[in-house]
Design a protein around this motif. Structure first.
Motif, PDB file in Angstrom:
ATOM      1  N   ASP A 101       0.857  -1.181   0.000  1.00  0.00           N
ATOM      2  CA  ASP A 101       0.000   0.000   0.000  1.00  0.00           C
ATOM      3  C   ASP A 101       0.896   1.236   0.000  1.00  0.00           C
ATOM      4  OD1 ASP A 101      -1.657   2.187   0.825  1.00  0.00           O
ATOM      5  OD2 ASP A 101      -3.030   0.765   1.751  1.00  0.00           O
ATOM      6  N   ALA A 102       0.654   2.157  -0.911  1.00  0.00           N
ATOM      7  CA  ALA A 102       1.490   3.354  -1.024  1.00  0.00           C
ATOM      8  C   ALA A 102       1.445   4.223   0.224  1.00  0.00           C
ATOM      9  CB  ALA A 102       1.061   4.174  -2.240  1.00  0.00           C
ATOM     10  N   ARG A 103       0.417   4.071   1.042  1.00  0.00           N
ATOM     11  CA  ARG A 103       0.318   4.876   2.261  1.00  0.00           C
ATOM     12  C   ARG A 103       1.259   4.394   3.348  1.00  0.00           C
ATOM     13  NH1 ARG A 103      -5.908   4.071   3.016  1.00  0.00           N
ATOM     14  NH2 ARG A 103      -5.119   2.027   2.466  1.00  0.00           N
ATOM     15  N   HIS A 104       1.553   3.089   3.335  1.00  0.00           N
ATOM     16  CA  HIS A 104       2.417   2.472   4.352  1.00  0.00           C
ATOM     17  C   HIS A 104       3.191   1.356   3.669  1.00  0.00           C
ATOM     18  CE1 HIS A 104      -0.007   4.628   7.284  1.00  0.00           C
ATOM     19  NE2 HIS A 104      -1.069   4.134   6.687  1.00  0.00           N
ATOM     20  N   THR A 105       4.311   1.703   3.038  1.00  0.00           N
ATOM     21  CA  THR A 105       5.030   0.724   2.223  1.00  0.00           C
ATOM     22  C   THR A 105       5.815  -0.293   3.036  1.00  0.00           C
ATOM     23  OG1 THR A 105       6.998   2.118   2.079  1.00  0.00           O
ATOM     24  CG2 THR A 105       5.302   2.389   0.344  1.00  0.00           C
ATOM     25  N   GLY A 106       6.235   0.083   4.225  1.00  0.00           N
ATOM     26  CA  GLY A 106       7.092  -0.795   5.008  1.00  0.00           C
ATOM     27  C   GLY A 106       8.556  -0.733   4.581  1.00  0.00           C
ATOM     28  N   LEU A 107       8.884   0.146   3.654  1.00  0.00           N
ATOM     29  CA  LEU A 107      10.259   0.291   3.198  1.00  0.00           C
ATOM     30  C   LEU A 107      11.017   1.234   4.134  1.00  0.00           C
ATOM     31  CD1 LEU A 107       9.428   0.682  -0.591  1.00  0.00           C
ATOM     32  CD2 LEU A 107      10.505  -1.296   0.498  1.00  0.00           C
ATOM     33  N   PRO A 108      12.347   1.109   4.175  1.00  0.00           N
ATOM     34  CA  PRO A 108      13.132   1.959   5.074  1.00  0.00           C
ATOM     35  C   PRO A 108      13.064   3.438   4.700  1.00  0.00           C
ATOM     36  CG  PRO A 108      14.470   0.166   4.160  1.00  0.00           C
ATOM     37  CD  PRO A 108      13.157   0.132   3.459  1.00  0.00           C
ATOM     38  N   ALA A 109      13.107   4.283   5.700  1.00  0.00           N
ATOM     39  CA  ALA A 109      13.094   5.737   5.490  1.00  0.00           C
ATOM     40  C   ALA A 109      14.336   6.168   4.721  1.00  0.00           C
ATOM     41  CB  ALA A 109      13.035   6.455   6.833  1.00  0.00           C
ATOM     42  N   ALA A 110      14.193   7.251   3.974  1.00  0.00           N
ATOM     43  CA  ALA A 110      15.291   7.882   3.239  1.00  0.00           C
ATOM     44  C   ALA A 110      16.044   6.880   2.364  1.00  0.00           C
ATOM     45  CB  ALA A 110      16.244   8.589   4.203  1.00  0.00           C
ATOM     46  N   SER A 111      15.301   6.036   1.672  1.00  0.00           N
ATOM     47  CA  SER A 111      15.955   4.994   0.884  1.00  0.00           C
ATOM     48  C   SER A 111      15.868   5.206  -0.632  1.00  0.00           C
ATOM     49  CB  SER A 111      15.393   3.623   1.260  1.00  0.00           C
ATOM     50  OG  SER A 111      13.992   3.594   1.141  1.00  0.00           O
ATOM     51  N   PHE A 112      15.294   6.324  -1.085  1.00  0.00           N
ATOM     52  CA  PHE A 112      15.153   6.546  -2.526  1.00  0.00           C
ATOM     53  C   PHE A 112      15.607   7.946  -2.921  1.00  0.00           C
ATOM     54  CE2 PHE A 112      12.199   3.180  -1.528  1.00  0.00           C
ATOM     55  CZ  PHE A 112      12.516   2.241  -2.494  1.00  0.00           C
TER      56      PHE A 112
END
Length: 146
Positions: A101-112
């Motif tokens: 879900d784009a609202r809560h991706t679960g990916l690490p912060a500041a990673s892109f």
């Protein structure tokens, strides 16, 4: 600091046709190409495509990011993720397709370094949550196109 595109940088005829509801393939392709160019993709960029749909844009961006960067493509539809994986050719860098879900991706912060999305805000109940997630995921100085 947030930078925005300059009026002269945009393909106004294509944008205006798109805004009027002309969703013909030629108008959509012109709009997509311009939005990807606007991001100034560079080799080594870590790229996120939110709401990747069929995955064509994510694949193109991952190709530009190259092996030193790469891409992640997210969609909340299992069917879209399946179609995306099937549509990507065997040559070159492949984005990692992720059901999320784009609202809560679960990916690490500041990673892109780069986040791009095409029409995700209009197809969602809470665009503020998506924008907040984009801010969380972007590295300092990152680029965002919605």
């Amino acid at each position: 600091m947030i930078e925005t595109g300059r009026r002269e940088d945009l393909d106004w005829p294509a944008f205006q046709a798109f805004a009027r509801g002309d969703n013909s393939e030629s108008v959509l392709l012109a709009y997509k190409r311009k939005s990807i160019r606007f991001l100034d993709l560079r080799p080594g960029d870590r790229i996120l495509d939110l709401g990747c749909g069929h995955g064509h844009d994510a694949s193109e961006m991952a190709r530009v990011g190259g092996p030193g960067g790469g891409g992640v493509a997210i969609d909340r539809s299992p069917g879209a993720i399946r179609r995306s994986k099937a549509s990507v050719g065997p040559d070159g860098p492949r984005p990692h397709f992720l059901l999320a879900d784009a609202r809560h991706t679960g990916l690490p912060a500041a990673s892109f370094d780069v986040i791009r999305s095409d029409r995700i805000l209009q197809d969602n109940d809470d665009p503020q949550e998506i924008l907040g997630e984009c801010v969380r995921l972007l590295r300092p100085g990152g680029r965002l196109a919605l």
